[in-house]
Design a protein around this motif. Structure first.
Motif, mmCIF file in Angstrom:
data_model
loop_
_atom_site.group_PDB
_atom_site.id
_atom_site.type_symbol
_atom_site.label_atom_id
_atom_site.label_comp_id
_atom_site.label_asym_id
_atom_site.label_seq_id
_atom_site.Cartn_x
_atom_site.Cartn_y
_atom_site.Cartn_z
ATOM 1 N N ASP A 1 -129.029 -9.219 15.073
ATOM 2 C CA ASP A 1 -128.373 -10.606 14.745
ATOM 3 C C ASP A 1 -126.970 -10.097 14.884
ATOM 4 O O ASP A 1 -126.409 -9.451 14.291
ATOM 5 C CB ASP A 1 -128.682 -11.229 13.765
ATOM 6 N N LEU A 2 -125.997 -10.871 15.872
ATOM 7 C CA LEU A 2 -124.746 -10.428 16.080
ATOM 8 C C LEU A 2 -123.958 -10.672 15.075
ATOM 9 O O LEU A 2 -123.222 -9.935 14.433
ATOM 10 C CB LEU A 2 -124.083 -11.072 17.425
ATOM 11 N N LEU A 3 -124.143 -11.813 14.522
ATOM 12 C CA LEU A 3 -123.399 -12.076 13.070
ATOM 13 C C LEU A 3 -123.577 -10.996 12.049
ATOM 14 O O LEU A 3 -122.726 -10.691 11.246
ATOM 15 C CB LEU A 3 -123.792 -13.627 12.522
ATOM 16 N N ASP A 4 -124.685 -10.788 11.686
ATOM 17 C CA ASP A 4 -125.138 -9.780 10.666
ATOM 18 C C ASP A 4 -124.540 -8.481 11.044
ATOM 19 O O ASP A 4 -123.851 -7.829 10.228
ATOM 20 C CB ASP A 4 -126.628 -9.435 10.730
ATOM 21 N N GLU A 5 -124.448 -7.877 12.193
ATOM 22 C CA GLU A 5 -123.784 -6.587 12.699
ATOM 23 C C GLU A 5 -122.414 -6.877 12.653
ATOM 24 O O GLU A 5 -121.704 -5.805 11.915
ATOM 25 C CB GLU A 5 -124.241 -6.476 14.077
ATOM 26 N N LEU A 6 -121.949 -7.796 12.708
ATOM 27 C CA LEU A 6 -120.248 -8.073 12.455
ATOM 28 C C LEU A 6 -119.982 -8.117 11.109
ATOM 29 O O LEU A 6 -118.919 -7.557 10.909
ATOM 30 C CB LEU A 6 -119.771 -9.425 13.570
ATOM 31 N N PRO B 1 -101.760 -7.098 13.700
ATOM 32 C CA PRO B 1 -101.052 -6.194 14.364
ATOM 33 C C PRO B 1 -101.144 -4.758 14.199
ATOM 34 O O PRO B 1 -100.811 -4.319 12.902
ATOM 35 C CB PRO B 1 -99.547 -6.458 14.495
ATOM 36 N N GLY B 2 -101.636 -3.979 15.135
ATOM 37 C CA GLY B 2 -101.678 -2.460 14.913
ATOM 38 C C GLY B 2 -103.097 -2.077 14.088
ATOM 39 O O GLY B 2 -103.286 -0.944 13.587
ATOM 40 N N ASP B 3 -104.149 -3.126 13.966
ATOM 41 C CA ASP B 3 -105.198 -2.914 13.087
ATOM 42 C C ASP B 3 -106.157 -2.151 13.890
ATOM 43 O O ASP B 3 -107.190 -3.063 14.236
ATOM 44 C CB ASP B 3 -105.457 -4.169 12.453
ATOM 45 N N THR B 4 -106.145 -1.129 14.392
ATOM 46 C CA THR B 4 -106.918 -0.503 15.370
ATOM 47 C C THR B 4 -108.368 -0.171 14.607
ATOM 48 O O THR B 4 -109.360 -0.492 15.158
ATOM 49 C CB THR B 4 -106.445 0.732 15.706
ATOM 50 N N GLU B 5 -108.411 0.148 13.380
ATOM 51 C CA GLU B 5 -109.585 0.666 12.506
ATOM 52 C C GLU B 5 -110.479 -0.658 12.699
ATOM 53 O O GLU B 5 -111.771 -0.457 12.659
ATOM 54 C CB GLU B 5 -109.317 1.059 11.166
ATOM 55 N N HIS B 6 -109.773 -1.721 12.419
ATOM 56 C CA HIS B 6 -110.797 -2.983 12.474
ATOM 57 C C HIS B 6 -111.357 -3.214 13.775
ATOM 58 O O HIS B 6 -112.405 -3.765 13.905
ATOM 59 C CB HIS B 6 -109.879 -4.045 12.028
ATOM 60 N N GLY B 7 -110.750 -3.189 14.876
ATOM 61 C CA GLY B 7 -111.082 -3.163 16.051
ATOM 62 C C GLY B 7 -112.383 -2.191 16.339
ATOM 63 O O GLY B 7 -113.305 -2.663 17.102
ATOM 64 N N LEU B 8 -112.028 -1.178 15.940
ATOM 65 C CA LEU B 8 -113.099 -0.126 16.358
ATOM 66 C C LEU B 8 -114.539 -0.463 15.375
ATOM 67 O O LEU B 8 -115.505 -0.150 15.688
ATOM 68 C CB LEU B 8 -112.775 1.332 15.873
ATOM 69 N N SER B 9 -114.182 -0.932 14.066
ATOM 70 C CA SER B 9 -115.326 -1.724 13.436
ATOM 71 C C SER B 9 -116.102 -2.709 14.017
ATOM 72 O O SER B 9 -117.654 -2.525 14.177
ATOM 73 C CB SER B 9 -114.992 -1.645 12.255
ATOM 74 N N VAL B 10 -115.442 -3.628 14.803
ATOM 75 C CA VAL B 10 -116.106 -4.539 15.469
ATOM 76 C C VAL B 10 -116.724 -3.975 16.900
ATOM 77 O O VAL B 10 -118.083 -4.273 16.702
ATOM 78 C CB VAL B 10 -115.017 -5.643 15.828
ATOM 79 N N LEU B 11 -116.297 -2.951 17.508
ATOM 80 C CA LEU B 11 -116.964 -2.289 18.484
ATOM 81 C C LEU B 11 -118.154 -1.525 18.061
ATOM 82 O O LEU B 11 -119.163 -1.733 18.845
ATOM 83 C CB LEU B 11 -115.950 -1.424 19.139
ATOM 84 N N GLU B 12 -118.107 -1.146 16.671
ATOM 85 C CA GLU B 12 -119.441 -0.530 16.375
ATOM 86 C C GLU B 12 -120.412 -1.264 16.147
ATOM 87 O O GLU B 12 -121.540 -1.067 16.463
ATOM 88 C CB GLU B 12 -119.051 0.561 14.994
#
Length: 806
Positions: free
Chosen positions: A97-102, A696-707
């Motif tokens: 489930d996409l919402l669960d993973e996110l 802004p600059g929150d790369t770590e958050h973006g990588l968590s979303v990608l994971e």
């Protein structure tokens, strides 16, 4: 910015987090199902709350051996907005489930404790489903505070909807810093001494109870991998709770605590045993108005006696807890430090089983056009063996159990929840002997679980003697320093420093002795991730080792001895050797294919030299090539070969950026480009978000979303791998953007153009000369090297080499 003392509970959490390999173990997330919300109004409301409460603008810093609060005058609090169409959910792998993973990944994104705010708000939309996730570090907010923040967020949001920009929030009657100052004063002036003495007496000789594990671990380590299961109690169990409270004049909490005592006692624990209880710690009107981390862990003790009825156990749980009420403000960290070493070891650094009664907290807040609905916690780290949270929801009472997955199977935890329910169901009948009850749960003490672990005995003589005996040298010295600092005669390599009597001040003593005796300087924070003797030995040995392994080519295809040889360049941080799988397979029999691994160099010239040095046994290949940035690096290698008087081999350049500085234009959207690159690599481009607005600059958050997206696709890629790849590809993009060349090399070459602009093709033609063969493919950048286009590229390469030979 104002520097202020931290509360004792905050300091304890800071130290435990440094010890943990999972930096999200104290992330607290409320995942709420909501209706469609107005994003600008919600963002303004969130910033208004951060402006109001100092604790939401506070960072934790470590200096001079102490942990401090840095309260900032202003902290920008961006609202994270993430959106996907319904087609994205349709594209995820079965049973995902996409919402669960996110939710899971948004929760586990760690906070940098020295940078405020230590709370974030995320609005996630998948199709017609909307969720609001409030995540805070527990050192700043507890459950009581989260409820207050959500209610005030709703109030300000509605005011902003009615009159944008006009909402006003008055200063709160008390800020959390006031509580921290009062707590430190109570700690220093002896106000808590009576309470500390009470707990030392009460907990003397008491073992921490736990459920018998499915897998034995040497010790409890905060931040172990965890999972959460939810269990809705039957209506009969709720009736049992109501009957018990009516007969005994007690709260539902006493019934749940007694049920836990009963299950653990019937399961095998004998005598007095301990479980942890999370208390709100708000006994005054002033503290009830305080938003911050006031929650405390209280150690409750239970015991079953012959002839006990369930009503007897409930009554004792009530009476014992009321007796402890005047002393529940003493922080658990202070109580733990005051205990004898033996009692500290009996209880552990944190209670093995923790029970918290949340009541009706967490749901029913009108936000927009509908009330919030609290969903299952997305927590994936375990502070305790098992943590039980009880929520009174509109439809039923729910017990949410978080557990250490390295110790327990889900079936074991569900059996515990089922046993608790059956005990509570019996409450409808008065005076039921507990000997008539049967449970499936098997229980034990935390110390019993690890008693059989092997230890490494060390004489606590002098450091010199330990270093000389057995010829162990450096390892023996580190062991001896460890034992001397902790006052031990035995040293288990896997023992946790804090679990065997260590505390924050002893950390500094340990490192000072280590540096004096060995001359090694070790990063303390690096060690605190896993504060064991074995890790300390490893870091000490590593500090005196400087040699690095030499990288060589990766063999992608053996080929025939003396046959044609294609050498490929690593395709930058977003891909690996599998990128070339189809091309390798499409070449005729007899072709040898190799590839050099990526390097960590900063410029294209340095990367080119790295790949030249590591080509297969120094042999110049028959064809040199690469996809994307790998192709550009191949060109730079040819330029540098010319400069050294070496004739470059023919080149294969697959959709490479031209060396004209245009790649620098990609820097502003590098995270989006990387996410798309990875999703294409796992064949899930449909999971690309339509909107991804992060701080802004929150790369770590973006990588968590990608994971989360990669997991939802059915693939697996850890955030550590993603972080490493993103750092590499960002470095590569920077290097490519800074590289400009008009140096012609005029070698036979194949240029594959998929998404190359006409001006880029023209620039390449000017560099490669008339021997360049242009192969245009109707594909995007990522598909250009895959089937069916790989076969066309292979044909062009074979023809190129034949033409050169002829």
């Amino acid at each position: 910015m104002i520097r202020q003392v931290s509360a004792p509970q905050q300091e304890a959490l800071w130290w435990i987090q440094q010890r943990s390999s999972h930096k999200d173990l104290y992330n607290l997330t409320w995942r709420m199902s909501v209706g469609r919300l107005d994003v600008p109004a919600l963002e303004r409301a969130w910033q208004a709350l951060v402006d109001r409460y100092e604790v939401l603008r506070t960072a934790l810093v470590h200096e001079d051996g102490a942990v401090w609060q840095d309260i900032h005058a202003r902290a920008p609090a961006a609202l994270n907005v993430l959106k996907w169409p319904q087609e994205a959910q349709d594209a995820v792998a079965p049973r995902h489930d996409l919402l669960d993973e996110l939710a899971k990944n948004l929760h586990k994104t760690p906070f940098e404790l020295s940078v405020p705010p230590l709370a974030r708000l995320s609005l996630v939309t998948v199709g017609q489903s909307d969720e609001l996730l409030l995540t805070a570090h527990h050192s700043m907010l507890d459950g009581w505070s989260m409820q207050r923040v959500v209610r005030e967020l709703a109030e300000v949001y509605h005011a902003e909807l009615a009159h944008p920009g006009s909402a006003h929030i008055a200063e709160p009657p008390v800020q959390f810093a006031d509580y921290a100052v009062r707590a430190r004063k109570a700690e220093s002036d002896g106000s808590w001494q009576e309470g500390t003495d009470y707990w030392v007496r009460t907990l003397s000789g008491v073992d921490s109870a736990t459920v018998k594990p499915d897998r034995v671990r040497p010790q409890q380590v905060p931040g172990a991998p965890g999972a959460v299961v939810r269990h809705s109690l039957s209506s009969k169990a709720s009736e049992g709770v109501a009957a018990l409270t009516d007969r005994g004049g007690m709260t539902p909490f006493a019934c749940y605590l007694a049920a836990l005592y009963t299950v653990l006692g019937l399961g095998g624990v004998h005598g007095r045993f301990a479980v942890g209880v999370g208390v709100a710690n708000r006994l005054t009107e002033r503290d009830a108005a305080c938003v911050g981390y006031l929650t405390n862990v209280v150690v409750a003790t239970g015991e079953l006696f012959e002839g006990d009825t369930l009503d007897d156990v409930v009554a004792r749980a009530r009476d014992d807890f009321w007796d402890s009420l005047p002393h529940q403000q003493v922080p658990f960290s202070l109580v733990h430090n005051a205990l004898s070493v033996e009692d500290r070891n009996r209880l552990g650094a944190t209670p093995s089983v923790l029970l918290t009664y949340h009541g009706k907290i967490g749901a029913g807040v009108l936000l927009g056009e509908r009330e919030t609905e609290l969903k299952a916690s997305p927590n994936s780290s375990a502070v305790n063996h098992i943590t039980l949270g009880i929520f009174e929801e509109p439809e039923a009472t729910v017990i949410e159990a978080g557990y250490d997955t390295s110790r327990f199977d889900e079936s074991t935890v569900r059996a515990l929840l089922s046993d608790l329910e059956q005990v509570l169901e019996v409450g409808v009948r008065a005076e039921v002997p507990i000997t008539t009850l049967h449970v499936r749960t098997r229980s034990t003490t935390a110390r019993t679980v690890t008693r059989a672990d092997a230890v490494d005995t060390v004489r606590s003589s002098s450091i010199a003697e330990a270093g000389a005996e057995g010829g162990e040298g450096l390892r023996g010295s580190v062991r001896a320093i460890w034992c001397e600092t902790l006052g031990l005669t035995q040293a288990d390599p896997e023992s946790d420093f804090f679990a065997v009597g260590g505390h924050s001040l002893r950390v500094f003593v340990l490192f000072a002795k280590l540096q004096e005796a060995t001359g090694c300087q070790i990063d303390m924070i690096d060690w605190l991730d896993t504060p064991t003797l074995g890790k300390l030995i490893h870091l000490t040995e590593r500090s005196v080792t400087t040699e690095q392994p030499i990288e060589h080519s990766v063999l992608l295809r053996q080929g025939d001895r003396g046959g044609p040889h294609l050498h490929l360049i690593h395709p930058a941080g977003g891909a690996d050797q599998t990128t070339y799988k189809d091309l390798t397979s499409a070449l005729p029999d007899g072709w040898r294919v190799t590839m050099t691994p990526d390097g960590d160099q900063e410029t294209l010239e340095e990367l080119a030299d790295h790949h030249r040095e590591n080509m297969d046994a120094g042999r110049t290949p028959d064809v040199l090539g690469g996809w994307s940035l790998g192709g550009l690096i191949g060109y730079v290698m040819a330029v540098r070969m010319r400069a050294d008087g070496v004739t470059p081999p023919p080149l294969l350049l697959i959709d490479p950026p031209a060396p004209d500085g245009s790649a620098a234009n990609e820097a502003h959207s590098e995270l989006d480009a990387f996410i798309y690159t990875i999703l294409r690599a796992v064949d899930a481009p449909a999971l690309m978000p339509t909107e991804l607005l992060l701080s802004p600059g929150d790369t770590e958050h973006g990588l968590s979303v990608l994971e989360a997206l990669v997991n939802a696709s059915g693939s697996a890629m850890s955030i550590d791998v993603l972080r490493e790849r993103f750092d590499a590809i960002r470095r590569h993009w920077t290097a490519a953007g800074e590289y400009v060349s008009d140096e012609p090399i005029d070698v036979p070459s194949v240029l594959v153009a998929a998404e190359l602009p006409e001006e880029a093709v023209a620039h390449w033609k000017s560099l490669l000369g008339p021997g360049m063969v242009l192969v245009e493919v109707d594909a995007d950048h990522f598909a250009a090297v895959k089937d069916p286009f790989a076969a066309r590229i292979a044909e062009a390469v074979v023809a190129l080499l034949k033409g050169r030979v002829g």
